[in-house]
Structure formats: C-alpha cells, structure tokens
Design a protein around this motif. Sequence first.
Motif: not given
Length: 521
Positions: A54-59, A69-78
């Motif tokens: 899963r990590i390799k696929r996400s990379i 985190c699996q979804d890079i959008n989770e790192l958004e400030h909001s």
Amino acid sequence: MPSLDSLDSFLFSLIKDFSSPFGIFVQIQGCVICLLLAFGWAAAAYVRRREIKRIKRSIHNGNSFAFICQDINELEHSNQVNLPRVTIIMPLKGFGEHNLHNWRTQLTSLYGGPLEFILVVESIEDPAYHAVSRLISEFKDSVEARVLVAGLSTTCSQKIHNQLVGVESMHKDTKYVLFLDDDVRLHPGSIGALTREMEKNPEIFIQTGYPLDLPSGSLGSYCIYEYHMPCSMGFATGGKTFFLWGGCMMMHAEDFRQDNCGVVSELRNGGYSDDMTLAAIAGAHKKLISSPPVAVFPHPLASDLNFGRYWNYLRKQTFVLESYTTKVNRVMNRALFAVHCYLSWGFVSPYVMAIIHVAAALQSHFKGYSHEEIAYTSGGLSLVYFLAFCTFLELLSMWNLTRIEVQLCNFLSPEASPLSIANYNWCLVFIAMLVDNFLYPLSAIRSHFSQCINWSGIIYHLKDGKINKIDRTPTTQDSVPVFTDLGGKHLYGRKGFPTKGSFLSSLSKSFSQWRQPKRSE
C-alpha cells in the motif's frame, strides 16, 4: 551379534519407549507445533506485506509522505487544525543506551494536531529525570513536554502509579491518551496512524502495537526475540485483536476521567500489569482492542543483555499470569498457563527424542547391529527427518516475517538508518527456541508458588490476583539490581547519568541525526 554395553542398552531401551504410540504422538505433536507456528508467521507476514504494498503504491501515485498518511490531502492545513488533542504519557525508569534515541523519536513526532508529553518518574533520584529534563530543555518551546515526579506507589505497581499520575495531569481538552514505554521507538507517523484509527472507529476501546526485537548478539537477547515472536501473530491482524501490549496503548481520555468500565479503579486498586488488567476489562465488557498494521516498532535490545537478565525478564512475564481482575480472568490465565507450559515442553521433547534417535542410529551403524536392532532406529529416523523439515519451515517463516517487518519499519522511518537482519544468527535463534521453551514452564511454576516478584528493587506480593503488599529493597544493598532487563538501563544513583559533555554534544546534532538508530559495537 556384538553384545550391547550398558550405554547401548540404555539407548535402545529409550528408542523402544519412543517407538510406542505415546512416543510417536509426542514426536508428531512437535512437528504440528512447528507447522502451526510457521503458518501463523506466514499469515502475519501477509498482513505486514500488504501494508508495504500500500505504501509503495501510494508513493508511486505521487504521495511522497505515504509513511505518514495514505491520503496526501490529509496534510492540508484545513484538515490538520481539526485533529484531536493527544496526550502522551511515558512512565520512565532508569537511563540506558537506547533511551535517548527512543525519547527523541517520541518527542519529534510529525503528528499535526496538538500534542502534550507527560514524562513521569518515581523521584528526582531516578537517572531518567535528569536525562529527559535536559533533553526537553533543548526543544524549548517547540514541544509541549514536562516531567512529573509521581512519588512511591502504595496500592499498585510503580508503572501503573506513574501512568495514573500522568492521566490526572493531562490537558482538559485531551481526547486520546497514549501510553508509551520508554523503550518504544516511534515512527514519524505512528501517533497520527493510531489517532486516525480511533477517529474512524469510535468503538475502539484500546489501540495497540507491538515491538520488533533487534537482538544484540547474545543468547539472552535471542531468547527475548524468540519469546516475543509467537505473540507477534496476534498483533499482525490489521484490526481487531485479543492481545494487548503495554508498551503502546491509545485510549479515550474520557474513559479515565469518568472511570468507565472501572479502568482507573481496577488499575489503582491492586493492579500489577497495565496491559493484562486493561485486556481483562476489555474482555469483560466486550470492548474492542485493535492493532493497525503499521503499529510495529523497532526495539533494540541492550548490547550487554546477558542470560541472567533474560531469566529475570522471563520470571516477570510468567508472573503476570498470576494477576487477575475477575474469576473469569483467573480461569483464562490458568488456562493460558497450562496451555503454554504444555506446548513449551511439547515443543522441546521431540528434539530430545531426535538426539537419542540419531545417537542410536550412529551406534547401530558403527557397531554393525542386526536388522532387528536397527529397525527400532530406522522408524524413529523417519520422524527425525520430518521434524527437521518442519523446523526448517518454521525458521524460514520466522525469518520471512522478521524480514518483512524490518522492511516495513524502514518504509515508516525513511529518515533513519535502515535496519537489517543480515547479522541475525539463525543457529542461535534455534537454540534460543529450545532454551526459552524449556525454561518457560520452570519459570511459570516458580511464579505460581512464590506469589511475589522483585521488579527493579521493588518486591510485589499478590493475593487473590492483586497487589496487597509492596516492599522496597534499600538501594545500598548488593541485592538491588543495578540494571533493568532489556534496555541495560542504570536504575540508581548517578551511574546512569550521561556526562554533560557527551549529552550536549549529541543534542547539537540535526533533526535527522536525532532519529538515527544507535549501533551496538
């Protein structure tokens, strides 16, 4: 036919006994145990390998922060500003060769929400107090961390007492409390991963993880590694589990504020083991324990972990089964006690038989015995060959799981020096399996009849499964242990203090160097 001497007579009489239906059953049972362990480790490896994929696929899909985190959008400030507050409570005892690095990995977590670190010691005389205080001072205002002095426990184990003192001091807005041992080496995204699982499923009562032992090379360290490996199956489920490791436990803070399910009262009133007590509460109230697939933590063992310290550790582990909270919990512990003892000696006895079979076969070959005499050994050798094959599969499965968990740890901590199993001595692993399984029943029986244990100079006495008396050995006596068992930590006096020069020098390193694992010489 040559006459049999006394040794030959003894060997062949044993062979005849081993060739009986009971002897054959014991040997086949040993093979079955090996195959079951091999299957369990293979299943655990599948869960961990799936997370690596899963990590390799996400990379590959462009998420360079897949280890967080699996979804890079989770790192958004909001999203980050809405993360719940987490309080990390670390009961400390002594200072050892790996503690400084472990504490750094905990304090430098990349969790985006509000974090509070409460590090609890018994007294300011504990070497951990001075060491961690200096470390915190270097972070200044970048980390919300403080050291508390809990004082001496009177109704429960010192570790539980320290944990409860930390809980009483946590922030009023804390949503989750994470208990960590001082030998836990966190990954940058570990706290975030545990919190996400709690947010996804509010029914989770406890979120836990498990250590990956890194042996230092001694037989004692390999015995510790072998002892923990069977338990790793229960923590590699990728979700619901019945197992709980006290080194990493995330819970709802409100459960402690309201004493839900009696978590505070059961721990405070005679609690000896934090994880066994909480696991019993979870079972009694049908609460969910979960372990995410990324919750595996490198655990380097002390470079000077000798056999005596391993034996002390094993004694403490078997003594845990003497503590309980309810009658049902007592029955379950007794059942676990009996099954573990049975399987341990059931694992060792076939190898004893195999040695005798091989010795008799060699005697038959070199002394030219008749076909009738050799017939007793040839049948036994067939079982020996099968046992060797099963053992090979077992060790191969153990090697594969260790390899995959090391690979997963490397993915989860990309900034650290990569771990490797290249220096693992698998002959010592096999010897450790025999030694540990032979000694476990002896330790368990001794724990059952003693009903007391010396834990770092504190003697706990149990009655009806709970602590009813605590004796503290004067620190001036030679009988007081200077070191703990696994971490090689100095417990008393200034022996455990790092020198000021070397300590400040190490703290002057960059953030990336802070997280570099220490290498044993």
